[in-house]
Design a protein around this motif. Structure first.
Motif, PDB file in Angstrom:
ATOM      1  N   HIS A  78       0.799  -1.232   0.000  1.00 36.40           N
ATOM      2  CA  HIS A  78       0.000   0.000   0.000  1.00 36.40           C
ATOM      3  C   HIS A  78       0.830   1.280   0.000  1.00 36.40           C
ATOM      4  N   ILE A  79       2.075   1.205   0.476  1.00 40.30           N
ATOM      5  CA  ILE A  79       2.857   2.417   0.723  1.00 40.30           C
ATOM      6  C   ILE A  79       4.254   2.274   0.140  1.00 40.30           C
ATOM      7  N   SER A  80       4.678   3.269  -0.634  1.00 40.73           N
ATOM      8  CA  SER A  80       6.056   3.304  -1.144  1.00 40.73           C
ATOM      9  C   SER A  80       6.308   4.684  -1.747  1.00 40.73           C
ATOM     10  N   VAL A  81       7.568   5.038  -1.886  1.00 39.88           N
ATOM     11  CA  VAL A  81       7.908   6.312  -2.531  1.00 39.88           C
ATOM     12  C   VAL A  81       7.507   6.305  -4.005  1.00 39.88           C
ATOM     13  N   PRO A  82       7.788   5.238  -4.785  1.00 37.18           N
ATOM     14  CA  PRO A  82       7.328   5.235  -6.182  1.00 37.18           C
ATOM     15  C   PRO A  82       5.816   5.406  -6.315  1.00 37.18           C
ATOM     16  N   ARG A  83       5.043   4.790  -5.413  1.00 34.14           N
ATOM     17  CA  ARG A  83       3.595   4.943  -5.460  1.00 34.14           C
ATOM     18  C   ARG A  83       3.208   6.398  -5.176  1.00 34.14           C
ATOM     19  N   PHE A  84       3.875   7.031  -4.192  1.00 35.38           N
ATOM     20  CA  PHE A  84       3.628   8.440  -3.896  1.00 35.38           C
ATOM     21  C   PHE A  84       3.924   9.309  -5.114  1.00 35.38           C
ATOM     22  N   ARG A  85       5.057   9.070  -5.750  1.00 33.11           N
ATOM     23  CA  ARG A  85       5.433   9.901  -6.899  1.00 33.11           C
ATOM     24  C   ARG A  85       4.435   9.738  -8.049  1.00 33.11           C
ATOM     25  N   ARG A  86       4.000   8.523  -8.284  1.00 30.25           N
ATOM     26  CA  ARG A  86       2.989   8.295  -9.319  1.00 30.25           C
ATOM     27  C   ARG A  86       1.716   9.061  -8.984  1.00 30.25           C
ATOM     28  N   ASP A  87       1.252   8.933  -7.745  1.00 29.01           N
ATOM     29  CA  ASP A  87       0.016   9.606  -7.332  1.00 29.01           C
ATOM     30  C   ASP A  87       0.149  11.126  -7.409  1.00 29.01           C
ATOM     31  N   LEU A  88       1.297  11.651  -6.969  1.00 28.74           N
ATOM     32  CA  LEU A  88       1.476  13.104  -6.945  1.00 28.74           C
ATOM     33  C   LEU A  88       1.465  13.688  -8.351  1.00 28.74           C
ATOM     34  N   ILE A  89       2.162  13.019  -9.278  1.00 24.40           N
ATOM     35  CA  ILE A  89       2.205  13.548 -10.645  1.00 24.40           C
ATOM     36  C   ILE A  89       0.829  13.465 -11.291  1.00 24.40           C
ATOM     37  N   ARG A  90       0.093  12.394 -11.018  1.00 26.82           N
ATOM     38  CA  ARG A  90      -1.273  12.314 -11.540  1.00 26.82           C
ATOM     39  C   ARG A  90      -2.130  13.456 -10.988  1.00 26.82           C
ATOM     40  N   ALA A  91      -1.990  13.712  -9.695  1.00 34.24           N
ATOM     41  CA  ALA A  91      -2.747  14.805  -9.081  1.00 34.24           C
ATOM     42  C   ALA A  91      -2.324  16.146  -9.664  1.00 34.24           C
ATOM     43  N   TRP A  92      -1.012  16.341  -9.805  1.00 34.48           N
ATOM     44  CA  TRP A  92      -0.512  17.632 -10.309  1.00 34.48           C
ATOM     45  C   TRP A  92      -0.964  17.862 -11.749  1.00 34.48           C
ATOM     46  N   ARG A  93      -0.971  16.788 -12.567  1.00 36.86           N
ATOM     47  CA  ARG A  93      -1.431  16.927 -13.943  1.00 36.86           C
ATOM     48  C   ARG A  93      -2.917  17.296 -13.970  1.00 36.86           C
ATOM     49  N   SER A  94      -3.708  16.620 -13.137  1.00 37.97           N
ATOM     50  CA  SER A  94      -5.143  16.901 -13.096  1.00 37.97           C
ATOM     51  C   SER A  94      -5.417  18.332 -12.648  1.00 37.97           C
ATOM     52  N   PHE A  95      -4.729  18.774 -11.592  1.00 41.25           N
ATOM     53  CA  PHE A  95      -4.927  20.134 -11.097  1.00 41.25           C
ATOM     54  C   PHE A  95      -4.396  21.159 -12.099  1.00 41.25           C
ATOM     55  N   SER A  96      -3.329  20.808 -12.805  1.00 42.74           N
ATOM     56  CA  SER A  96      -2.791  21.712 -13.831  1.00 42.74           C
ATOM     57  C   SER A  96      -3.810  21.936 -14.936  1.00 42.74           C
ATOM     58  N   GLU A  97      -4.474  20.857 -15.357  1.00 45.07           N
ATOM     59  CA  GLU A  97      -5.493  20.989 -16.398  1.00 45.07           C
ATOM     60  C   GLU A  97      -6.643  21.870 -15.915  1.00 45.07           C
ATOM     61  N   MET A  98      -7.079  21.653 -14.689  1.00 54.17           N
ATOM     62  CA  MET A  98      -8.165  22.485 -14.143  1.00 54.17           C
ATOM     63  C   MET A  98      -7.702  23.924 -13.938  1.00 54.17           C
ATOM     64  N   GLY A  99      -6.441  24.085 -13.493  1.00 51.28           N
ATOM     65  CA  GLY A  99      -5.920  25.425 -13.275  1.00 51.28           C
ATOM     66  C   GLY A  99      -5.775  26.228 -14.546  1.00 51.28           C
ATOM     67  N   ARG A 100      -5.367  25.554 -15.628  1.00 49.79           N
ATOM     68  CA  ARG A 100      -5.221  26.254 -16.908  1.00 49.79           C
ATOM     69  C   ARG A 100      -6.579  26.662 -17.476  1.00 49.79           C
ATOM     70  N   SER A 101      -7.626  25.902 -17.145  1.00 53.48           N
ATOM     71  CA  SER A 101      -8.941  26.182 -17.729  1.00 53.48           C
ATOM     72  C   SER A 101      -9.705  27.263 -16.977  1.00 53.48           C
ATOM     73  N   LEU A 102      -9.209  27.653 -15.802  1.00 51.58           N
ATOM     74  CA  LEU A 102      -9.901  28.686 -15.037  1.00 51.58           C
ATOM     75  C   LEU A 102      -9.735  30.040 -15.708  1.00 51.58           C
ATOM     76  N   PRO A 103     -10.750  30.878 -15.653  1.00 48.06           N
ATOM     77  CA  PRO A 103     -10.600  32.227 -16.231  1.00 48.06           C
ATOM     78  C   PRO A 103      -9.533  33.019 -15.491  1.00 48.06           C
ATOM     79  N   GLN A 104      -8.711  33.736 -16.232  1.00 44.53           N
ATOM     80  CA  GLN A 104      -7.663  34.556 -15.630  1.00 44.53           C
ATOM     81  C   GLN A 104      -8.293  35.786 -14.986  1.00 44.53           C
ATOM     82  N   ARG A 105      -7.963  35.994 -13.707  1.00 50.18           N
ATOM     83  CA  ARG A 105      -8.550  37.119 -12.985  1.00 50.18           C
ATOM     84  C   ARG A 105      -7.560  38.262 -12.902  1.00 50.18           C
TER      85      ARG A 105
END
Length: 424
Positions: free
Chosen positions: A397-424
């Motif tokens: 359940h726990i390892s550094v490679p698993r953390f890195r995989r999860d973090l990059i997936r999260a960062w990519r998802s948030f990056s896509e949502m962040g880029r789509s937000l209107p610039q204020r």
């Protein structure tokens, strides 16, 4: 790792006091190792711009920024205080993030996304930039709902400090719930339940596995005092904490150890934690220990990661690692101990997130009698074998490679949502 073009530049925000001068130093809080592992992961992915390290400086009228380098990592220290105008703090955070991203010429492109390790400054986040947060610190009102007022004030320092933390958390939570551009990197289900229960949109949350993996460098040896203490014990109970605070409930280990000695079980107690300057607190933990048992306790300051792992490796044949915490949004050290093959036990308690990773035979009722009962059962067990079995269970359940995989997936998802937000 994904191409850096998919990712927004990352600027991590952390307490200046908690980021060590070098990665070999002892971490003052559990969030430190998490933040450093996140920085390493994002750097490898080409998305890391640097750290904003905030430092409270009373008496200043406006925030100031100055450059430092910590173990090769680019940082800007922001000196500020909570009496400043909120707009000035927001402006300083924005300036720092833009400056770090401008300097990092070989990193991802787009607006920087700030990654807060706690919600201390979340209420001051610049509204034109995306952000995410991991709540490493305890949730004040969640703790207060489960424990007495006296426990709450002790845990958070004193009534004045507790109320200050409560207000800061309320401000950060209000900002988080209202903002479509702030996301959550969730490191525990307890964190998720708390935030969703207060109105957080689960679509703006991503879970990551804890970044825990035992050190592979086996050249480090425990200090002679600790080594001799462990090797002279038939059975040792060990714990390790960053801080000697009320959350850790260390009195429970001392009282259970004393009771076991009174019952004739030849245990020794090794307690690792706190600063070198915490001798008064260490002495107070032993205030009720009878003189006849005093030499069976060893209390020492917290250790650097490599030193701590060397203790775990050395102790596996005759030691049980005991987590006694009242409240932990995760609980990294007991997981580190178990993943090092050290037989580990944790409280059977909802406010201790790490408990969900452990089987029933490794949990105890969080009372002196509960811990004593479990240790008496383990006294005749092959601890090396038990530790190896626990290690195998947790590795799934726990390892550094698993953390890195999860973090990059999260960062990519948030990056896509962040880029789509209107610039204020």
């Amino acid at each position: 790792m994904p191409a850096k073009g998919n990712l927004l530049p990352a600027v991590l925000v952390a307490n200046n006091h908690y980021l060590p001068r070098s990665r070999g130093m002892a971490a003052p809080v559990g969030a430190t190792s998490f933040a450093l592992e996140a920085a390493a992961c994002l750097e490898e992915a080409g998305a890391f711009s640097g750290f904003i390290l905030y430092s409270r400086q009373e008496g200043q009228r406006t925030p100031t920024l100055h450059s430092v380098t910590r173990d090769g990592l680019p940082c800007l220290v922001m000196r500020f205080n909570f009496s400043m105008h909120p707009a000035d703090i927001r402006s300083a955070l924005s300036s720092a993030a833009m400056e770090l991203t401008r300097r990092a010429t070989d990193t991802a492109t787009g607006p920087p996304m700030l990654y807060y390790q706690t919600d201390t400054l979340l209420g001051y986040h610049p509204s034109h930039l995306p952000a995410c947060v991991t709540h490493h610190g305890p949730f004040f009102d969640d703790f207060a709902e489960q424990f007495s007022e006296d426990d709450t004030f002790q845990a958070f320092g004193n009534p004045e400090k507790a109320l200050h933390i409560m207000r800061r958390q309320e401000l950060g939570l209000a900002e988080l719930l209202a903002a479509r551009h702030i996301f959550v990197i969730q490191h525990s289900r307890m964190q998720r339940d708390y935030l969703v229960g207060r109105g957080m949109d689960p679509a703006r949350m991503r879970e990551v596995s804890p970044p825990i993996g035992p050190e592979k460098d086996r050249s480090t040896r425990p200090a002679a005092e600790i080594l001799n203490f462990i090797e002279s014990a038939q059975l040792a109970l060990c714990t390790a904490v960053a801080r000697l605070d009320h959350f850790k409930n260390l009195d429970l280990l001392v009282s259970a150890g004393t009771e076991l000695m009174d019952r004739g079980l030849p245990v020794k107690i090794l307690l690792i934690g706190g600063d070198e300057s915490d001798n008064v607190r260490r002495t107070s933990l032993l205030r009720d220990v009878p003189a006849r048992h005093a030499d069976r306790f060893l209390l020492t300051a917290r250790l650097a990661k490599a030193e701590l792992y060397s203790v775990f490796r050395t102790a596996r044949r005759r030691t049980v690692f005991v987590c006694t915490s009242r409240y932990e949004t995760l609980g990294i050290t007991p997981l580190e101990a178990a993943l090092s093959g050290l037989s580990t036990v944790v409280p059977h308690s909802r406010p201790v997130e790490a408990a969900r990773f452990f089987p029933p035979g490794a949990t105890f009722e969080p009372t002196t009698n509960g811990l004593v009962t479990l240790i008496e059962q383990l006294a005749s067990v092959d601890l090396l074998k038990r530790g190896a079995e626990l290690n195998t269970l947790l590795e799934g359940h726990i390892s550094v490679p698993r953390f890195r995989r999860d973090l990059i997936r999260a960062w990519r998802s948030f990056s896509e949502m962040g880029r789509s937000l209107p610039q204020r």
